[in-house]
Design an enzyme around this catalytic site. Structure first.
Site, mmCIF file in Angstrom:
data_model
loop_
_atom_site.group_PDB
_atom_site.id
_atom_site.type_symbol
_atom_site.label_atom_id
_atom_site.label_comp_id
_atom_site.label_asym_id
_atom_site.label_seq_id
_atom_site.Cartn_x
_atom_site.Cartn_y
_atom_site.Cartn_z
ATOM 1 N N LYS A 144 0.857 -1.183 0.000
ATOM 2 C CA LYS A 144 0.000 0.000 0.000
ATOM 3 C C LYS A 144 0.897 1.239 0.000
ATOM 4 C CE LYS A 144 -4.173 -1.908 2.075
ATOM 5 N NZ LYS A 144 -5.198 -1.748 3.138
ATOM 6 N N HIS A 162 1.624 7.254 2.040
ATOM 7 C CA HIS A 162 0.937 8.461 1.598
ATOM 8 C C HIS A 162 1.010 9.578 2.638
ATOM 9 C CE1 HIS A 162 -2.427 7.401 4.223
ATOM 10 N NE2 HIS A 162 -2.523 6.231 3.632
ATOM 11 N N HIS A 181 0.367 9.189 6.345
ATOM 12 C CA HIS A 181 1.369 8.585 7.236
ATOM 13 C C HIS A 181 2.335 9.631 7.796
ATOM 14 C CE1 HIS A 181 0.471 4.800 4.817
ATOM 15 N NE2 HIS A 181 0.284 4.420 6.062
#
Length: 565
Positions: A126, A129, A132
């Site tokens: 994942k 982004h 985070h």
């Protein structure tokens, strides 16, 4: 050196039976400077002393021994008022900074204690982004702060690398994946097929069944599926480390959820032996309703474990391995209930150190268009944000100082610092909306403003003779603007301690903004290089102290300061 308030509190403690910390809390700053720099109220002492507050204050003012830092002590009404000797104060602060250098504010209060800091927690396959960013930079800053205070710190990236989503990803890969494309751009390609899986599953529910079956195959040790899972994990971690290197963030441990899959059974057995497990609709739970929480689910009705099971296993493993003093979980506020539940379960298991498990919650970042989601493909990659910020910083440099040497390096320092500071400048619980123009604004209360002030001081010091021993007359630094800077410098050690105790790196961010604002007022009203003799030397000494504290403070935030901008 001790803070002024602490120095005064120590003096007062010799006359009253109050804890020094309580005295320090009671000390006020008078509304009128004619009444001194600090004041201690005597009203709550009336009962114990059986005297009126004004009489107590008058007697205390007469009996108190003046430390060198205090010029005069008087009473006014029910207060004892303290007037600071500005020259002695300036001398104590600036000599202390000159002596300790980059270690000014360092402490050994954490000596012999280990603090684990669990932050970042990216999920394999994942994107790393913008959502985070808060947990990553807050956790990293707390790691730096606690180390500065003498603690042994262990930074942990508890990655999400287990669960049904990996079965779904394997199904997606086998249907639509391209090995070469994934090797070239791991995260974006894995996200692409993951998003496609969920789009297709909306019309074909059988895909979800295939995903569950694929994860079951991983759990059962199917060699092909385990190999694919390991590959997804390896390429993801390599990509995460690349982005983290740009952020100057490192971890001591990458043990993720999968690491604890074989460590859960002893925890489940312990819960069972301690009569904490109960059956509910076929599932195994710990009942927390008496604590105003829903039950903590330990095993699903099909026997599957959950986040809580793995987190409990991680806590007991970490206690045994590190014998920690404290564990800080830097995770968004969305997980408040989860952490309240598992901390309470640890408490019910009889571990008295359960209150040393702390959820350091941070607010959420959303886009102007709404919340982000991997399934929908609505994410902003942190990598893209960092690259764009560096590009914007370069544009500013080309505009303001095109002949700057090493401008590519400076642009990187400024651009990365701007993104990190955007997540560290406000109280961590505050939600925010990610707006490009605001994050990349290099004016006002930003890291660029702090960095520019640092570079300005470096430019001043570059024009001085460092080999010459300066002859400082501290009485020359008692004007209002100089004194404000010195007072602010004196606060730094306590600010670091407060930031650690409150798990709030923004305390340091706010402090640095206050420091550079007070310094720039001083700088605009007091000529440094054009001053002469001892006045020039004294002002240079003040500049050197401010440079040291800016650099140290920004270092605790994980942000560099260039010497030229």
């Amino acid at each position: 050196m001790k803070s002024l308030k602490k120095e005064i509190a120590n003096t007062i403690s010799k006359q009253v039976e109050l804890d020094i910390a309580e005295i320090e809390r009671l000390i006020e700053i008078p509304p009128n400077s004619d009444l001194g720099d600090y004041a201690f109220p005597c009203f709550q002492l009336s009962k114990a002393f059986r005297k009126a507050p004004n009489i107590i204050a008058a007697e205390m003012a007469e009996k108190l021994e003046k430390p060198l830092i205090i010029d005069k002590i008087i009473s006014a009404g029910g207060y004892v008022n303290f007037f600071v000797n500005k020259g002695n104060f300036a001398s104590a602060v600036l000599k202390g900074i000159a002596k300790e250098g980059a270690g000014y504010g360092r402490s050994d209060i954490g000596n012999g204690k280990t603090v684990l800091i669990d932050y970042c927690a990216t999920n394999i396959a994942k994107p790393f982004h913008i959502g985070h960013l808060p947990t990553t930079v807050i956790g990293d800053s707390l790691n730096r702060i606690y180390k500065f205070l003498g603690y042994e710190c262990v930074g942990i990236n508890h990655i999400g690398d287990w669960g049904t989503q990996f079965g779904k990803l394997i199904v997606a890969y086998k249907k639509w994946g391209n090995k070469e494309e994934i090797e070239k751009n791991p995260i974006k390609e894995l996200v692409k097929i993951y998003v496609r899986f969920h789009d297709e599953a909306e019309d074909d529910e059988s895909l979800n069944d295939e995903g569950r079956a694929a994860f079951k195959a991983i759990e059962n040790g199917d060699s092909e599926y385990v190999q694919l899972w390991k590959w997804f994990r390896e390429v993801s971690i390599a990509e995460f480390k690349r982005v983290l290197k740009v952020l100057n963030v490192e971890f001591d441990s990458w043990d993720g959820e999968s690491f604890f899959t074989d460590k859960m059974e002893p925890v489940i057995e312990e819960l069972r032996n301690k009569k904490l497990l109960q059956e509910s609709q076929g599932a195994q739970i710990v009942d927390l309703t008496q604590f105003d929480m829903p039950p903590c689910l330990i095993l699903r009705s099909d026997g599957a474990t959950l986040y809580a099971t793995r987190d409990l296993a991680a806590i007991l493993y970490r206690k045994e391995k590190y014998d920690f003093h404290k564990v800080l979980y830097c995770v968004a506020t969305q997980q408040n209930l989860h952490f309240r539940q598992i901390f309470k379960v640890v408490d019910l298991m009889g571990y008295e150190w359960a209150n040393n498990l702390v959820h350091v919650a941070n607010g959420m970042i959303s886009l102007e268009t709404g919340a982000m989601g991997t399934r929908k493909g609505t994410v902003v990659y942190l990598d893209d944000v960092l690259n764009e910020s560096v590009s914007k910083a370069m544009e500013k440099i080309e505009e303001k100082n095109p002949k700057l040497e090493g401008k590519e390096v400076v642009a990187k320092i400024v651009g990365i610092g701007a993104v990190k500071f955007s997540a560290l400048k406000n109280k961590r619980m505050k939600d925010s909306v990610f707006v490009w123009d605001k994050v990349l604004n290099f004016e006002g209360e930003t890291s660029c403003y702090i960095q520019y002030t640092h570079a300005r001081i470096c430019s001043v010091l570059e024009k001085t003779d460092f080999s010459k021993e300066l002859d400082i007359e501290y009485e020359l630094l008692t004007d209002d603007k100089s004194y404000e800077v010195i007072k602010t410098l004196a606060l730094f050690p306590q600010v670091i301690i407060d930031a650690a105790e409150e798990y709030e790196p923004s305390d340091i961010s706010k402090y640095l903004i206050d420091l550079v604002q007070s310094f720039n007022k001083f700088y605009h009203e007091n000529h440094v290089l054009s001053s002469e003799g001892k006045l020039r030397d004294s002002r240079i000494e003040l500049c050197k102290a401010v440079k040291i504290v800016i650099s140290t403070g920004m270092g605790l935030l994980g942000i560099e300061c260039p010497e030229k901008m």
